[in-house]
Design a protein around this motif. Structure first.
Motif, PDB file in Angstrom:
ATOM      1  N   TYR A 127      46.185 108.458  12.453  1.00  0.00           N
ATOM      2  CA  TYR A 127      47.029 107.661  13.396  1.00  0.00           C
ATOM      3  C   TYR A 127      48.038 106.771  12.128  1.00  0.00           C
ATOM      4  O   TYR A 127      47.288 106.184  11.356  1.00  0.00           O
ATOM      5  CB  TYR A 127      46.371 106.604  14.354  1.00  0.00           C
ATOM      6  N   ASP A 128      49.311 106.706  12.337  1.00  0.00           N
ATOM      7  CA  ASP A 128      50.094 105.816  11.770  1.00  0.00           C
ATOM      8  C   ASP A 128      49.927 104.175  12.167  1.00  0.00           C
ATOM      9  O   ASP A 128      49.699 104.318  13.411  1.00  0.00           O
ATOM     10  CB  ASP A 128      51.508 106.074  11.500  1.00  0.00           C
ATOM     11  N   VAL A 129      49.702 103.356  11.130  1.00  0.00           N
ATOM     12  CA  VAL A 129      49.456 102.058  11.797  1.00  0.00           C
ATOM     13  C   VAL A 129      50.909 101.334  11.611  1.00  0.00           C
ATOM     14  O   VAL A 129      51.287 101.359  10.273  1.00  0.00           O
ATOM     15  CB  VAL A 129      48.586 101.254  11.188  1.00  0.00           C
ATOM     16  N   GLY A 130      51.321 100.711  12.505  1.00  0.00           N
ATOM     17  CA  GLY A 130      52.757 100.257  12.431  1.00  0.00           C
ATOM     18  C   GLY A 130      52.831  98.888  11.365  1.00  0.00           C
ATOM     19  O   GLY A 130      51.891  98.373  11.100  1.00  0.00           O
ATOM     20  N   GLU A 131      53.891  98.730  10.466  1.00  0.00           N
ATOM     21  CA  GLU A 131      54.057  97.774   9.540  1.00  0.00           C
ATOM     22  C   GLU A 131      53.718  96.359  10.196  1.00  0.00           C
ATOM     23  O   GLU A 131      53.137  95.820   9.386  1.00  0.00           O
ATOM     24  CB  GLU A 131      55.554  98.018   9.057  1.00  0.00           C
ATOM     25  N   GLN A 132      54.024  96.108  11.205  1.00  0.00           N
ATOM     26  CA  GLN A 132      53.885  94.919  11.803  1.00  0.00           C
ATOM     27  C   GLN A 132      52.401  94.572  11.984  1.00  0.00           C
ATOM     28  O   GLN A 132      52.031  93.370  12.051  1.00  0.00           O
ATOM     29  CB  GLN A 132      54.605  94.396  13.147  1.00  0.00           C
ATOM     30  N   ILE A 133      51.508  95.572  11.869  1.00  0.00           N
ATOM     31  CA  ILE A 133      50.121  95.473  12.037  1.00  0.00           C
ATOM     32  C   ILE A 133      49.464  95.494  10.694  1.00  0.00           C
ATOM     33  O   ILE A 133      48.506  94.726  10.323  1.00  0.00           O
ATOM     34  CB  ILE A 133      49.111  96.325  13.019  1.00  0.00           C
ATOM     35  N   ALA A 134      49.862  96.589   9.947  1.00  0.00           N
ATOM     36  CA  ALA A 134      49.135  97.020   8.702  1.00  0.00           C
ATOM     37  C   ALA A 134      49.646  96.193   7.153  1.00  0.00           C
ATOM     38  O   ALA A 134      48.497  95.949   6.646  1.00  0.00           O
ATOM     39  CB  ALA A 134      49.624  98.408   8.431  1.00  0.00           C
ATOM     40  N   VAL A 135      50.716  95.708   7.458  1.00  0.00           N
ATOM     41  CA  VAL A 135      51.435  95.097   6.154  1.00  0.00           C
ATOM     42  C   VAL A 135      51.201  93.645   6.390  1.00  0.00           C
ATOM     43  O   VAL A 135      51.549  93.030   7.375  1.00  0.00           O
ATOM     44  CB  VAL A 135      52.639  95.384   5.656  1.00  0.00           C
ATOM     45  N   PRO A 136      50.076  92.745   5.476  1.00  0.00           N
ATOM     46  CA  PRO A 136      50.132  91.456   5.554  1.00  0.00           C
ATOM     47  C   PRO A 136      51.250  90.621   5.174  1.00  0.00           C
ATOM     48  O   PRO A 136      51.958  91.094   4.229  1.00  0.00           O
ATOM     49  CB  PRO A 136      48.646  91.063   4.646  1.00  0.00           C
ATOM     50  N   ARG A 137      51.463  89.629   6.043  1.00  0.00           N
ATOM     51  CA  ARG A 137      52.405  88.531   5.354  1.00  0.00           C
ATOM     52  C   ARG A 137      51.727  87.668   4.282  1.00  0.00           C
ATOM     53  O   ARG A 137      50.646  87.705   4.212  1.00  0.00           O
ATOM     54  CB  ARG A 137      53.045  87.617   6.599  1.00  0.00           C
ATOM     55  N   GLN A 138      52.602  87.172   3.575  1.00  0.00           N
ATOM     56  CA  GLN A 138      52.034  86.130   2.473  1.00  0.00           C
ATOM     57  C   GLN A 138      51.073  85.299   2.993  1.00  0.00           C
ATOM     58  O   GLN A 138      50.232  84.843   2.072  1.00  0.00           O
ATOM     59  CB  GLN A 138      53.015  85.349   1.781  1.00  0.00           C
ATOM     60  N   ASP A 139      51.115  84.576   4.069  1.00  0.00           N
ATOM     61  CA  ASP A 139      50.222  83.516   4.489  1.00  0.00           C
ATOM     62  C   ASP A 139      48.906  84.181   5.184  1.00  0.00           C
ATOM     63  O   ASP A 139      48.235  83.311   5.524  1.00  0.00           O
ATOM     64  CB  ASP A 139      51.127  82.778   5.633  1.00  0.00           C
ATOM     65  N   GLU A 140      48.882  85.360   5.107  1.00  0.00           N
ATOM     66  CA  GLU A 140      47.594  86.092   6.161  1.00  0.00           C
ATOM     67  C   GLU A 140      46.140  85.560   5.417  1.00  0.00           C
ATOM     68  O   GLU A 140      45.355  85.275   5.977  1.00  0.00           O
ATOM     69  CB  GLU A 140      47.781  87.499   6.082  1.00  0.00           C
ATOM     70  N   TRP A 141      46.225  85.125   3.941  1.00  0.00           N
ATOM     71  CA  TRP A 141      45.045  84.777   3.385  1.00  0.00           C
ATOM     72  C   TRP A 141      44.527  83.478   3.907  1.00  0.00           C
ATOM     73  O   TRP A 141      43.539  83.386   4.296  1.00  0.00           O
ATOM     74  CB  TRP A 141      45.145  85.087   1.775  1.00  0.00           C
ATOM     75  N   SER A 142      45.442  82.668   3.812  1.00  0.00           N
ATOM     76  CA  SER A 142      45.517  81.064   4.035  1.00  0.00           C
ATOM     77  C   SER A 142      45.043  80.981   5.671  1.00  0.00           C
ATOM     78  O   SER A 142      44.350  80.194   5.945  1.00  0.00           O
ATOM     79  CB  SER A 142      46.554  80.101   3.687  1.00  0.00           C
ATOM     80  N   ARG A 143      45.715  81.833   6.455  1.00  0.00           N
ATOM     81  CA  ARG A 143      45.428  81.915   7.951  1.00  0.00           C
ATOM     82  C   ARG A 143      44.123  82.277   8.122  1.00  0.00           C
ATOM     83  O   ARG A 143      43.452  81.775   9.029  1.00  0.00           O
ATOM     84  CB  ARG A 143      46.541  82.769   8.643  1.00  0.00           C
ATOM     85  N   PHE A 144      43.544  83.417   7.592  1.00  0.00           N
ATOM     86  CA  PHE A 144      42.365  83.881   7.846  1.00  0.00           C
ATOM     87  C   PHE A 144      41.196  82.644   7.193  1.00  0.00           C
ATOM     88  O   PHE A 144      40.045  82.641   7.916  1.00  0.00           O
ATOM     89  CB  PHE A 144      42.064  85.220   6.886  1.00  0.00           C
ATOM     90  N   VAL A 145      41.513  82.055   6.347  1.00  0.00           N
ATOM     91  CA  VAL A 145      40.406  80.864   5.949  1.00  0.00           C
ATOM     92  C   VAL A 145      40.586  79.971   7.044  1.00  0.00           C
ATOM     93  O   VAL A 145      39.389  79.637   7.403  1.00  0.00           O
ATOM     94  CB  VAL A 145      40.933  80.181   4.582  1.00  0.00           C
TER      95      VAL A 145
END
Length: 168
Positions: A127-145
Motif C-alpha cells: 500500500y502507498d501511504v499518502g504524503e499527509q500521513i507518511a511525511v513528518p512535518r518539522q514539529d512532529e518530534w516536539s509534538r511527540f514529546v
C-alpha cells in the motif's frame, strides 16, 4: 521484565526514526489479547494500550520516517496506521484487505511511503501511504514529546485513581 499483555506477544518493534529527539527507548508490541502496547525501556509497565482492534493483533512496526507513526495488522484483514500526535483512541487510517484474510506481517519501506502486509493465504499486499500521513512535518518530534508526556500523566492519574479505589 515487562508485563502488560494478557496473551502471547506476536510482534515487537523498537523505535528507529531519526530526528532531533531520540526516541530509541520506545517500543511497541502486539498480542493475541487484541491490543498493541507502547512501552519505554525506562518503565516496566506500558505507557499506553491501544484497544481498537477486533481480533488478534499479529504484528506491529514503527514508521522508519515519522516519529509518531506505527502500523499494525490483525486476524480479520485490517491494516491500521496510528499517528499518535493526532489520535490515540482510533487509527489515523485503516484498510481491510479484500476477503478479510488474517494479516500476519507488516513491514515499512525504508522511505516510510509504502507498507507491505503478508496474509494467511500466502499473498503480499503493498500500500502507498499518502504524503499527509507518511511525511513528518518539522514539529512532529516536539509534538511527540508532548504526546508522550500526556500519555504518561494520564497513566499516573489512572494508577492514582486505582489506588484510591483500593483504599476506599
Amino acid at each position: 521484565m515487562f508485563e502488560g499483555h494478557h496473551g502471547p506477544v506476536t510482534g515487537l518493534d523498537c523505535h528507529t526514526a531519526a530526528g532531533p529527539v531520540d526516541f530509541s527507548h520506545l517500543f511497541v508490541t502486539s498480542s493475541f489479547d487484541w491490543t498493541v502496547k507502547l512501552w519505554s525501556t525506562r518503565n516496566t509497565k506500558p505507557l499506553y494500550s491501544f484497544e481498537d482492534n477486533s481480533d488478534y493483533v499479529y504484528d506491529v512496526m514503527w514508521s522508519p520516517a515519522h516519529p509518531a507513526l506505527f502500523a499494525c495488522v490483525d486476524g480479520v484483514g485490517h491494516l491500521d496506521l496510528w499517528n499518535l500526535n493526532n489520535e490515540t483512541e482510533v487509527p489515523t487510517a485503516s484498510v481491510t484487505v479484500e476477503g478479510s484474510p488474517a494479516l500476519n506481517r507488516v513491514r515499512w519501506a525504508n522511505s516510510g511511503r509504502e507498507v507491505a502486509v503478508g496474509d494467511s493465504e500466502g499473498q503480499v499486499h503493498i500500500y502507498d501511504v499518502g504524503e499527509q500521513i507518511a511525511v513528518p512535518r518539522q514539529d512532529e518530534w516536539s509534538r511527540f514529546v508532548r504526546t508522550l508526556t500526556e500519555l504518561n500523566e494520564n497513566q499516573e492519574d489512572a494508577e492514582e485513581l486505582a489506588t484510591q479505589r483500593l483504599v476506599a
